[in-house]
Design a protein around this motif. Sequence first.
Motif, PDB file in Angstrom:
ATOM      1  N   ARG A   1      -3.146   1.867  -4.089  1.00 53.82           N
ATOM      2  CA  ARG A   1      -3.618   2.936  -3.198  1.00 53.82           C
ATOM      3  C   ARG A   1      -5.112   2.762  -3.026  1.00 53.82           C
ATOM      4  O   ARG A   1      -5.790   2.171  -3.869  1.00 53.82           O
ATOM      5  N   LYS A   2      -5.618   3.272  -1.943  1.00 51.65           N
ATOM      6  CA  LYS A   2      -7.050   3.148  -1.667  1.00 51.65           C
ATOM      7  C   LYS A   2      -7.813   4.125  -2.548  1.00 51.65           C
ATOM      8  O   LYS A   2      -7.404   5.276  -2.716  1.00 51.65           O
TER       9      LYS A   2
ATOM     10  N   SER B   1       0.829  -1.204   0.000  1.00 54.09           N
ATOM     11  CA  SER B   1       0.000   0.000   0.000  1.00 54.09           C
ATOM     12  C   SER B   1       0.862   1.252   0.000  1.00 54.09           C
ATOM     13  O   SER B   1       1.906   1.306   0.659  1.00 54.09           O
ATOM     14  N   THR B   2       0.432   2.274  -0.731  1.00 55.02           N
ATOM     15  CA  THR B   2       1.106   3.569  -0.641  1.00 55.02           C
ATOM     16  C   THR B   2       0.617   4.320   0.589  1.00 55.02           C
ATOM     17  O   THR B   2       1.292   5.207   1.083  1.00 55.02           O
ATOM     18  N   ASP B   3      -0.582   3.969   1.054  1.00 60.57           N
ATOM     19  CA  ASP B   3      -1.131   4.557   2.280  1.00 60.57           C
ATOM     20  C   ASP B   3      -0.617   3.745   3.468  1.00 60.57           C
ATOM     21  O   ASP B   3      -0.026   2.682   3.306  1.00 60.57           O
TER      22      ASP B   3
END
Length: 158
Positions: free
Chosen positions: A150-151, A126-128
Amino acid sequence: MWLIILLILLGVLFLVAELVLLPGVSLGALFALVCYGSAIYTAFADYGLFTGGIVVLIILALSFVATVLSLRSKTWQRFSLKQKIESSSMPLPDNEVKAGDRGVAVSRLAPMGKVEIGGRIYEAKSTDVYIDQRSTVEVVGFENFNVVVRKVADEPSA
């Protein structure tokens, strides 16, 4: 005479080993000096002053040539591996997964986890910081055999 030739050749071999394989260890240089000294002693003792002098000159010339050839970069580039290894031990995600594709988080991504994209499950990063399970995700890239996601912001319902 064969003993002298053998000692000289061993001395050159140890000198090259010291310069190329064992730099800073000095073991090769020590063995080279022992071989050279033995060859010079044998030449003077068994064959006289003239032959001993010739052996000293031969040793100096061969040592100089071996040193110059050993320290040239082109000499060892011929022996170095030039083949690039492009394969990997892990398969990359299929070509059917592209940046922009959407899927669902199968597990919580914190920041690693599993996502389902196009009916297949992939290891994802995840990038988050966190992405909850069953959240919609979008592929943004690939890194170290993982899909980077990403979300996706929740779309308002009508």
